[in-house]
Design a protein around this motif. Structure first.
Motif: not given
Length: 124
Positions: A37, A39, A41, A55, A57, A60, A63, A66, A94, A96, A101, A103
């Protein structure tokens, strides 16, 4: 699995943003990179009942959608449009920033909307 932020930094083509002002009692716990993904974290913890995760990304699109419902309010983080969802002692924020992006997921009675917003404002 678990990696240092320095190790993850070598795998991504952007500078990994981090929380620069943690609430009192919180400290860095661990960081992970999910290659499928893309991502990153980063986990921070005060104790068993209180934690914050950031997290990151690459976009968007990465991700996904939303969720906006009755728990969600529109807020601003460093001038960027953001969404904050609060359910009991759980916070999801969340937004940008710098083409990424982000979270923040927070849980625990030690947190508040104000604390979560301050944490988000300190991400750089």
């Amino acid at each position: 699995g678990s990696m240092t932020i320095e190790e993850i930094q070598e795998l991504v083509d952007y500078t990994i943003p981090q929380i620069t002002e943690l609430p009192e009692g919180y400290s860095y716990l661990d960081s992970y990179y999910d290659e499928s993904y893309e991502v990153v974290t980063i986990d921070y913890e005060k104790d068993w009942d209180n934690g914050i995760s950031l997290s990151i990304y690459p976009s968007k699109e990465a991700y996904g959608e939303v969720v906006e419902d009755e728990t969600t309010t529109s807020v601003k983080v460093n001038g960027n449009d953001a969404f904050l969802s609060i359910t009991d002692d759980m916070y999801i924020l969340t937004w940008e920033q710098d083409g990424l992006f982000l979270e923040i997921f927070g849980y625990g009675p030690s947190l508040s909307k104000e604390i979560i917003m301050n944490v988000a404002e300190s991400v750089k």
